[in-house]
Design an enzyme around this catalytic site. Structure first.
Site, mmCIF file in Angstrom:
data_model
loop_
_atom_site.group_PDB
_atom_site.id
_atom_site.type_symbol
_atom_site.label_atom_id
_atom_site.label_comp_id
_atom_site.label_asym_id
_atom_site.label_seq_id
_atom_site.Cartn_x
_atom_site.Cartn_y
_atom_site.Cartn_z
ATOM 1 N N HIS A 157 0.833 -1.202 0.000
ATOM 2 C CA HIS A 157 0.000 0.000 0.000
ATOM 3 C C HIS A 157 0.875 1.262 0.000
ATOM 4 O O HIS A 157 0.614 2.201 -0.749
ATOM 5 C CB HIS A 157 -0.896 -0.025 1.247
ATOM 6 C CG HIS A 157 -1.702 1.212 1.461
ATOM 7 N ND1 HIS A 157 -3.005 1.346 1.028
ATOM 8 C CD2 HIS A 157 -1.397 2.378 2.088
ATOM 9 C CE1 HIS A 157 -3.461 2.546 1.364
ATOM 10 N NE2 HIS A 157 -2.507 3.188 2.011
ATOM 11 N N GLU A 158 1.922 1.261 0.822
ATOM 12 C CA GLU A 158 2.802 2.437 0.898
ATOM 13 C C GLU A 158 3.639 2.595 -0.364
ATOM 14 O O GLU A 158 3.858 3.713 -0.839
ATOM 15 C CB GLU A 158 3.709 2.327 2.134
ATOM 16 C CG GLU A 158 2.968 2.273 3.464
ATOM 17 C CD GLU A 158 2.025 3.440 3.665
ATOM 18 O OE1 GLU A 158 2.297 4.543 3.128
ATOM 19 O OE2 GLU A 158 0.997 3.255 4.337
ATOM 20 N N HIS A 161 1.671 4.305 -2.945
ATOM 21 C CA HIS A 161 1.643 5.757 -2.790
ATOM 22 C C HIS A 161 2.842 6.392 -3.496
ATOM 23 O O HIS A 161 2.706 7.429 -4.160
ATOM 24 C CB HIS A 161 1.682 6.133 -1.301
ATOM 25 C CG HIS A 161 0.333 6.105 -0.638
ATOM 26 N ND1 HIS A 161 -0.754 6.786 -1.129
ATOM 27 C CD2 HIS A 161 -0.089 5.484 0.500
ATOM 28 C CE1 HIS A 161 -1.797 6.585 -0.330
ATOM 29 N NE2 HIS A 161 -1.419 5.806 0.657
ATOM 30 N N GLU A 232 -6.518 7.031 -0.933
ATOM 31 C CA GLU A 232 -6.338 5.779 -0.209
ATOM 32 C C GLU A 232 -6.932 4.601 -0.972
ATOM 33 O O GLU A 232 -6.371 3.501 -0.973
ATOM 34 C CB GLU A 232 -6.965 5.872 1.185
ATOM 35 C CG GLU A 232 -6.162 6.704 2.175
ATOM 36 C CD GLU A 232 -4.736 6.225 2.295
ATOM 37 O OE1 GLU A 232 -4.521 5.027 2.597
ATOM 38 O OE2 GLU A 232 -3.820 7.037 2.070
#
Length: 304
Positions: A157-158, A161, A232
């Site tokens: 997930h990071e 980003h 998100e």
């Protein structure tokens, strides 16, 4: 992303306030006209000059915050940066390998710095001024609490980003917000200063600019937070592409399970449950949340 957004907002407010204080002091004690007031009709404000000034300060402050983001994160969170060529523990090696593997899967050619910070909170964040100069950090609480697949989902997930360039996009939005903050805080300060004696106007205006700027910055953070909630969902989808949807969904369910257990134990105010800024805030406070509700994130991922 919650940590990243919080650090960016705090840094941005500090940078913007510093710029305005320095500018106000320079214009107060020199011959430079920094009041943007004229002798014209109405409010007597040179709106064009003020608009240009607000635009310059707004984006300078925003990009300065971005440039400082990785350094500020390391300092404030006391992140231990892991040297992939150095001596690492088994756990540290695992984190580095996951970040590097997922970064390559995302098509990035420059590996981000990888770090661990000592905190009981279950959290992770990515920051940095560009894809080439990024940082992915996880908390010790995350490593202690989650299993290997969940950790991989969070890291994916990071990394998503970083691959999505969310920090730069957020910075551009913050620059627009800053422009409006500077513009309207100056107008409000000028209006307030009209209600005091002339000899007191400069000090009242100086103080009012700082107060209104901080107040409007906090209100402006609602816009940035709303965009953060939108991003998100994209990062969840990106994490699913990198680590697999099962691992990403498992990571979200693990986070929800942890938060639910903490609530049952009546520790809802403990910093350890502020997992990736996931909470049950409602009402007005929900507008300041950087992350959407976990149930909604899980549902969106499963519907994909």
């Amino acid at each position: 992303m919650g940590k990243r957004l919080l650090l960016l907002l705090v840094t941005n407010i500090l940078v913007m306030t510093t710029i305005i204080i320095v500018w106000s002091l320079i214009t107060t004690f020199t011959d430079i006209n920094g009041s943007f007031q004229t002798g014209g009709p109405g409010l007597g404000i040179d709106f064009l000059a003020l608009g240009v000034f607000s635009l310059l300060v707004g984006f300078i402050g925003s990009f300065m915050s971005l440039a400082m983001s990785r350094w500020v994160a390391k300092m404030m969170m006391k992140v231990k940066v892991l040297d992939p060529n150095g001596q690492l523990t088994r756990e540290e090696r695992m984190v580095v390998e996951k970040v590097h593997r997922l970064t390559r899967a995302a098509g990035l050619t420059h590996m981000p710095e990888v770090g661990i910070y000592q905190s009981a909170e279950v959290n992770a964040f990515a920051t940095g001024p560009s894809k080439k100069r990024s940082l992915v950090a996880v908390s010790q609480g995350l490593l202690n609490t989650m299993d290997d697949d969940a950790v991989e989902g969070v890291i994916a997930h990071e990394v998503a980003h970083v691959a999505n360039g969310d920090m730069v996009t957020m910075t551009l939005l913050q620059g627009v917000v800053n422009t409006f903050v500077v513009f309207f805080s100056r107008i409000a300060a000028i209006i307030v200063s009209r209600f005091v004696r002339q000899e007191m106007q400069w000090i009242v205006q100086f103080a009012a600019i700082i107060i209104f700027q901080i107040l409007f910055s906090i209100l402006g953070s609602m816009v940035v937070s709303a965009y953060s909630r939108h991003r998100e969902f994209h990062a969840d989808r990106g994490g699913a592409d990198l680590a697999g949807r099962d691992k990403m969904a498992h990571a979200l369910r693990s986070l929800k399970s942890y938060v639910d257990r903490a609530k049952v134990q009546d520790h809802t105010n403990d910093s350890a449950i502020q997992t990736m800024k996931i909470n049950g805030k409602g009402g007005v406070m929900k507008l300041f949340s950087s992350h959407p509700d976990l149930d909604e994130r899980i549902a969106r991922l499963e519907q994909r």
